[in-house]
Design a protein around this motif. Structure first.
Motif, mmCIF file in Angstrom:
data_model
loop_
_atom_site.group_PDB
_atom_site.id
_atom_site.type_symbol
_atom_site.label_atom_id
_atom_site.label_comp_id
_atom_site.label_asym_id
_atom_site.label_seq_id
_atom_site.Cartn_x
_atom_site.Cartn_y
_atom_site.Cartn_z
ATOM 1 N N GLN A 243 39.984 43.595 43.553
ATOM 2 C CA GLN A 243 40.724 44.576 44.296
ATOM 3 C C GLN A 243 41.736 43.772 45.172
ATOM 4 N N LYS A 244 41.357 42.905 45.989
ATOM 5 C CA LYS A 244 41.866 41.856 46.934
ATOM 6 C C LYS A 244 42.960 41.265 45.834
ATOM 7 N N ASN B 21 44.256 49.638 36.565
ATOM 8 C CA ASN B 21 44.408 48.155 36.362
ATOM 9 C C ASN B 21 43.051 47.582 36.912
ATOM 10 N N LEU B 22 42.822 48.035 38.141
ATOM 11 C CA LEU B 22 41.802 47.513 38.836
ATOM 12 C C LEU B 22 40.284 47.610 38.002
ATOM 13 N N GLN C 189 47.526 34.080 36.096
ATOM 14 C CA GLN C 189 46.874 33.238 37.021
ATOM 15 C C GLN C 189 46.207 34.098 38.343
ATOM 16 N N VAL C 190 46.593 35.322 38.541
ATOM 17 C CA VAL C 190 45.801 36.155 39.396
ATOM 18 C C VAL C 190 44.233 36.607 38.565
ATOM 19 N N VAL C 191 44.329 36.787 37.234
ATOM 20 C CA VAL C 191 43.264 36.907 36.379
ATOM 21 C C VAL C 191 42.298 35.626 36.752
ATOM 22 N N THR D 112 53.336 48.213 40.333
ATOM 23 C CA THR D 112 52.234 49.408 40.360
ATOM 24 C C THR D 112 50.801 48.534 40.156
ATOM 25 N N TYR D 113 50.879 47.339 40.769
ATOM 26 C CA TYR D 113 49.668 46.381 40.211
ATOM 27 C C TYR D 113 48.507 47.005 40.902
#
Length: 457
Positions: free
Chosen positions: A436-437, A259-260, A423-425, A253-254
């Motif tokens: 968002q992307k 979360n955003l 890593q996304v952060v 549920t990313y």
């Protein structure tokens, strides 16, 4: 050291633990045998099929115990504790082996896979499920029932991590918890009340701006607060905002809006400093021997309880406070930890002896000694909350946060999902990727991993 190693730990051993699923009979132990009045006997050779058989014998038995304390005060303490245990149990000899943390996980997994693992092993709490599922470690239910052992002595969040299906497969050793540390002297300089730390995200961002000091080159001399420092992570902020990254059925549920919002807040705070200034500050911080908070380079930081031990050792005159991590919707923090597990070496007699050692190591008296030496947050609440420790208001606040703590979910389809999320952060904070992307892409990646995992089952 613990506050720096949890993410490395999970990345290293999540895969390695899968190797332990086929442990056979125990081979020859390579550890040091502490002095004991007992003689050696490797045991009866009886076998079991995965559930511990609580029928201890009276004949001498030798067991092996492995842990991560290879030197220093904790190694000495562990050896002393084992000598005391053997005095209390003259029929049990314990072969102790302390292995350097960075080598421990590979050696343990390899030994267990090859059938030469120890009888009792310190292990990573977050990956217990893989070993329980494969039969590499024993179900302790019969021992617990036989001895009327009270599992409620442990922090609930920790004992819950010991459970798989209807069994309990280990006992927690120690853990950590994250809190907000803040420099009271810096608060006074910024005309902030040193007895009123920020309670929510808006206040945290506001205080951070007031506490930041720039030099003549417009670079950071002292940073107010950065989500890139210390031990704060997106999943924890998302929890505090009512979000989550996996539902109850183990589906990702990313891309939830909560979360955003958390990721966007992190970016907003970080963007106030700029990439150039943060890069220069990080270079300076990495050269420090201690946390930038201890060095006075960070006015606020989220970190684990072990930072308190470092402050007392390296900066005893630092005027600081601790507080819950600021939140929007609900208090939240997170923990990681170690536990003790009885390896399934197909020998009932040694398993029963290992159970006696396991009870001893997690008893209130022993856990209090471990805390006194290491400063760690031990798992037994009677020890962690002992009156002599709780008289310290800093420790009292730290322990109180265990009420709001969670462990990172173990997801078989994506066991290192949290490391990938970091890593996304970083791509958002340092490379300008749209939040968002970034989360949408992470959601698709998690869905793909789940699909591939299901196909292999």
């Amino acid at each position: 050291m613990k506050r720096k190693i949890w993410s490395v730990l999970t990345a290293v051993i999540l895969i390695l633990t899968l190797l332990a699923g086929c442990s056979g009979g125990a081979g020859e132990d390579t550890g040091n045998t502490a002095q004991s009045p007992a003689t050696n006997d490797s045991g009866s050779g009886q076998t079991n099929n995965g559930d511990a058989q609580p029928e201890p014998g009276n004949d001498p038995v030798t067991i092996s115990f492995w842990h991560i304390h290879s030197d220093g005060d904790m190694k000495d303490t562990m050896t002393e504790l084992l000598a005391d245990f053997m005095k209390q149990h003259p029929d049990i000899t314990v072969n102790e082996l302390g292995i350097n943390f960075w080598d421990y996980w590979t050696k343990l997994s390899t030994a267990m896979a090859g059938g030469s693992g120890p009888d009792l092993a310190m292990n990573d709490t977050s990956t217990l499920q893989t070993r329980a599922e494969s039969g590499a470690i024993l179900n302790l239910n019969e021992f617990i029932q036989r001895d009327s052992f009270n599992t409620e002595d442990f922090f609930p969040v920790l004992i819950d991590k010991m459970k798989y299906n209807d069994g309990i497969y280990g006992l927690p050793s120690d853990t950590d918890v994250r809190v907000l540390y803040y420099n009271k002297t810096a608060f006074r300089e910024a005309n902030l009340d040193p007895e009123k730390p920020p309670a929510n995200w808006d206040e945290l961002a506001e205080y951070a701006e007031k506490l930041t000091v720039l030099n003549d080159s417009n670079l950071i001399e002292r940073i107010g607060f950065s989500p890139a420092l210390g031990n704060i992570h997106l999943w924890m902020l998302a929890w505090a905002n009512g979000g989550d990254f996996w539902d109850d059925e183990g589906k990702p549920t990313y891309d939830r809006p909560e979360n955003l919002e958390a990721l966007q807040w992190m970016k907003t705070v970080q963007d106030k400093y700029g990439v150039k200034a943060m890069s220069a500050f990080n270079s300076q911080a990495s050269a420090l021997q201690h946390s930038p908070f201890i060095a006075g380079k960070a006015a606020m930081i989220v970190d684990v309880n072990n930072l308190y031990t470092d402050i007392k050792k390296y900066a005893p005159d630092l005027d600081f406070g601790v507080a819950p991590i600021p939140y929007t919707k609900q208090p939240a923090t997170w923990s990681a930890g170690f536990d003790y597990e009885i390896v399934n070496n197909h020998d009932d007699k040694r398993a029963a002896a290992a159970w006696e050692l396991l009870k001893y190591l997690t008893s209130p008296e022993v856990q209090k000694k471990i805390h006194q030496v290491s400063g760690s947050l031990v798992s037994n609440m009677k020890a962690a909350k002992a009156p002599e420790f709780m008289a310290d208001p800093v420790w009292e606040m730290i322990v109180g946060q265990m009420e709001h703590s969670r462990f990172i979910e173990y997801i078989p389809a994506s066991p290192s999902w949290h490391a990938e999320l970091d890593q996304v952060v970083q791509s958002v904070l340092n490379s300008g990727v749209d939040p968002q992307k970034a989360l949408q892409d992470a959601q698709k990646n998690a869905e793909t991993k789940l699909k591939n995992y299901v196909q292999t089952k």
